[in-house]
Design a protein around this motif. Structure first.
Motif, PDB file in Angstrom:
ATOM      1  N   ALA A 277       0.838  -1.203   0.000  1.00 52.93           N
ATOM      2  CA  ALA A 277       0.000   0.000   0.000  1.00 52.93           C
ATOM      3  C   ALA A 277       0.876   1.258   0.000  1.00 52.93           C
ATOM      4  CB  ALA A 277      -0.930  -0.006   1.216  1.00 52.93           C
ATOM      5  N   VAL A 278       1.965   1.223   0.748  1.00 52.63           N
ATOM      6  CA  VAL A 278       2.879   2.374   0.779  1.00 52.63           C
ATOM      7  C   VAL A 278       3.468   2.594  -0.612  1.00 52.63           C
ATOM      8  CG1 VAL A 278       5.149   3.131   1.617  1.00 52.63           C
ATOM      9  CG2 VAL A 278       3.446   2.281   3.240  1.00 52.63           C
ATOM     10  N   LEU A 279       3.939   1.533  -1.241  1.00 54.17           N
ATOM     11  CA  LEU A 279       4.567   1.677  -2.562  1.00 54.17           C
ATOM     12  C   LEU A 279       3.579   2.230  -3.583  1.00 54.17           C
ATOM     13  CD1 LEU A 279       6.783  -1.518  -2.944  1.00 54.17           C
ATOM     14  CD2 LEU A 279       7.527   0.864  -2.742  1.00 54.17           C
ATOM     15  N   VAL A 296      -1.761   3.588   4.928  1.00 54.82           N
ATOM     16  CA  VAL A 296      -1.336   2.396   5.664  1.00 54.82           C
ATOM     17  C   VAL A 296      -2.463   1.890   6.561  1.00 54.82           C
ATOM     18  CG1 VAL A 296       0.214   1.622   7.503  1.00 54.82           C
ATOM     19  CG2 VAL A 296       1.131   2.873   5.562  1.00 54.82           C
ATOM     20  N   PHE A 297      -3.199   2.826   7.169  1.00 58.93           N
ATOM     21  CA  PHE A 297      -4.215   2.420   8.145  1.00 58.93           C
ATOM     22  C   PHE A 297      -5.615   2.315   7.539  1.00 58.93           C
ATOM     23  CE2 PHE A 297      -0.690   3.323  10.763  1.00 58.93           C
ATOM     24  CZ  PHE A 297      -0.841   2.469  11.840  1.00 58.93           C
ATOM     25  N   PHE A 309       1.300   6.849  17.271  1.00 54.76           N
ATOM     26  CA  PHE A 309       1.593   5.436  16.979  1.00 54.76           C
ATOM     27  C   PHE A 309       1.562   5.180  15.470  1.00 54.76           C
ATOM     28  CE2 PHE A 309      -0.076   4.743  21.370  1.00 54.76           C
ATOM     29  CZ  PHE A 309       1.067   4.161  21.886  1.00 54.76           C
ATOM     30  N   ALA A 310       0.533   5.746  14.832  1.00 55.29           N
ATOM     31  CA  ALA A 310       0.320   5.477  13.399  1.00 55.29           C
ATOM     32  C   ALA A 310       1.476   6.021  12.566  1.00 55.29           C
ATOM     33  CB  ALA A 310      -1.001   6.095  12.949  1.00 55.29           C
ATOM     34  N   THR A 314       3.920   3.820  10.269  1.00 55.66           N
ATOM     35  CA  THR A 314       4.048   4.093   8.833  1.00 55.66           C
ATOM     36  C   THR A 314       5.520   4.202   8.451  1.00 55.66           C
ATOM     37  OG1 THR A 314       1.920   5.215   8.824  1.00 55.66           O
ATOM     38  CG2 THR A 314       3.424   5.744   7.026  1.00 55.66           C
ATOM     39  N   LEU A 315       6.260   4.935   9.262  1.00 52.81           N
ATOM     40  CA  LEU A 315       7.679   5.114   8.973  1.00 52.81           C
ATOM     41  C   LEU A 315       8.449   3.796   9.061  1.00 52.81           C
ATOM     42  CD1 LEU A 315       8.849   7.763   8.136  1.00 52.81           C
ATOM     43  CD2 LEU A 315       9.684   8.103  10.460  1.00 52.81           C
TER      44      LEU A 315
END
Ligand code: ZN
Length: 346
Positions: A277-279, A296-297, A309-310, A314-315
């Motif tokens: 999803a990030v890519l 991401v979420f 936290f999120a 993600t990082l």
């Protein structure tokens, strides 16, 4: 193989339930959305060793007082093992040590992590940490919240004992005549301890493997290029390699379960999906890390605590992909970083 839950009903607060021979499961309340932590009493010579403590707040102290004059009256605590430095797992270790004179056992990194915060709780509220969060796109208020976490943390953790007994991966720990293999794993915290009783067929898997929750895996500003997701995936692979699939897992939250290999596969799949999803979201144009959080979420995150936290999680996916050269981080003249596709990205 689907997960099975041999003890589908958790014990009531302050009650102890035997879940493996000589191992009692207790639940302590937490004043968060995640409203409980599991702690375990392990039969020891003349008493019980305790794994994890709950946070330091008046209700949890009161509950411990009840336990000390109840189930622990004739079989007192002999020692405290803390799996990791998060407040629900180490919060009352210092208080119990003071009150009962029992030793603390922990891995070195987790002990020092808590100690460091207590020695200088405001240390993170400075450069270069502020620029790190701002550079990745967090606003001033979100950044302030992240930088003040040391002070918030200490409100839930009593001062640690001045000495501890170091637990290391590869060692064994004898409790009540039984041998536990000490395993450690990174990702959720730097050197989380798990205790594996090979003969008993169970592992105290703490927060590393839980039945429903995927533990938070976060990059911290002090180690901005760190790869906690890589560490977590390696730890999961090790657990699958070393533990039989029918091992009973006794986790830090949720229910005890059987189906460790299945759960490891689910957790790995979950992180792979998030990486994909990030890519996709970075695409051809690039993006800031904070823009990726809702991707991401799968939803926007308004609560600032959830956001902290999120963002870290993600990082963690970003840094993992940077290590794989699927992403790269490009610094801009204004101090803002842009994530772009890397050399190995398809
Ligand atoms: Zn926890």
């Amino acid at each position: 193989m689907a997960l099975t839950f041999p003890y589908p009903e958790p014990p009531a607060a302050g009650e102890a339930r035997e879940v493996a021979e000589g191992v009692l499961w207790l639940r302590l309340p937490l004043p968060f959305r995640l409203d409980h932590v599991n702690v375990y009493l392990i039969e020891d010579a003349n008493g019980f060793a305790l794994l994890d403590t709950g946070i330091d707040d008046p209700p949890t102290r009161a509950l411990w007082e009840r336990l000390l004059s109840g189930v622990l009256k004739t079989k007192p605590l002999t020692r405290i093992v803390s799996s990791h430095c998060h407040p629900d797992h180490i919060g009352l270790a210092g208080w119990l040590n003071q009150r009962l004179g029992v030793d603390l056992y922990a891995s070195q990194t987790e002990y020092l992590e808590t100690l460091t915060i207590s020695l200088d709780p405001g240390a993170l509220n400075a450069e270069p940490y502020r620029s790190f969060y701002r550079g990745h796109g967090l606003d001033e208020a979100q950044t302030d919240l992240l930088l003040s976490r040391g002070l918030h943390y200490l409100r839930m953790v009593s001062p640690l004992p001045r000495t501890f007994n170091r637990l290391m991966a590869g060692e064994t720990l004898e409790i009540g005549g039984r041998i536990f293999d000490v395993l450690t794993g990174g990702g959720h915290s730097p050197e989380q301890v798990m205790l594996y009783c090979r003969d008993g067929g169970f592992i105290l898997s703490t927060d590393q493997v839980m039945a429903k929750i995927s533990p938070n895996i976060s990059v911290e500003a002090i180690d901005p290029n760190g790869d906690p997701l890589g560490a977590y995936l390696r730890s999961l692979a090790q657990l699958k390699l070393e533990l039989p699939p029918d091992t009973l897992a006794l986790p830090g939250h949720n229910l005890p379960f059987v189906g460790l290999h299945t759960r490891v596969d689910e957790l790995v799949g979950h992180h792979r999906q998030r990486c994909d999803a990030v890519l996709r979201a970075v695409g051809a144009d690039g993006a800031s890390a904070v823009k990726l959080v809702p991707v991401v979420f799968g939803r926007s995150i308004d609560d600032p605590h959830q956001m902290s936290f999120a963002f870290g999680e993600t990082l963690a996916h970003v840094n993992y992909l940077v290590r794989q050269k699927a992403l790269a981080i490009r610094p801009g003249a204004d101090g803002a970083w842009t994530l772009v596709r890397g050399a190995n990205s398809l």
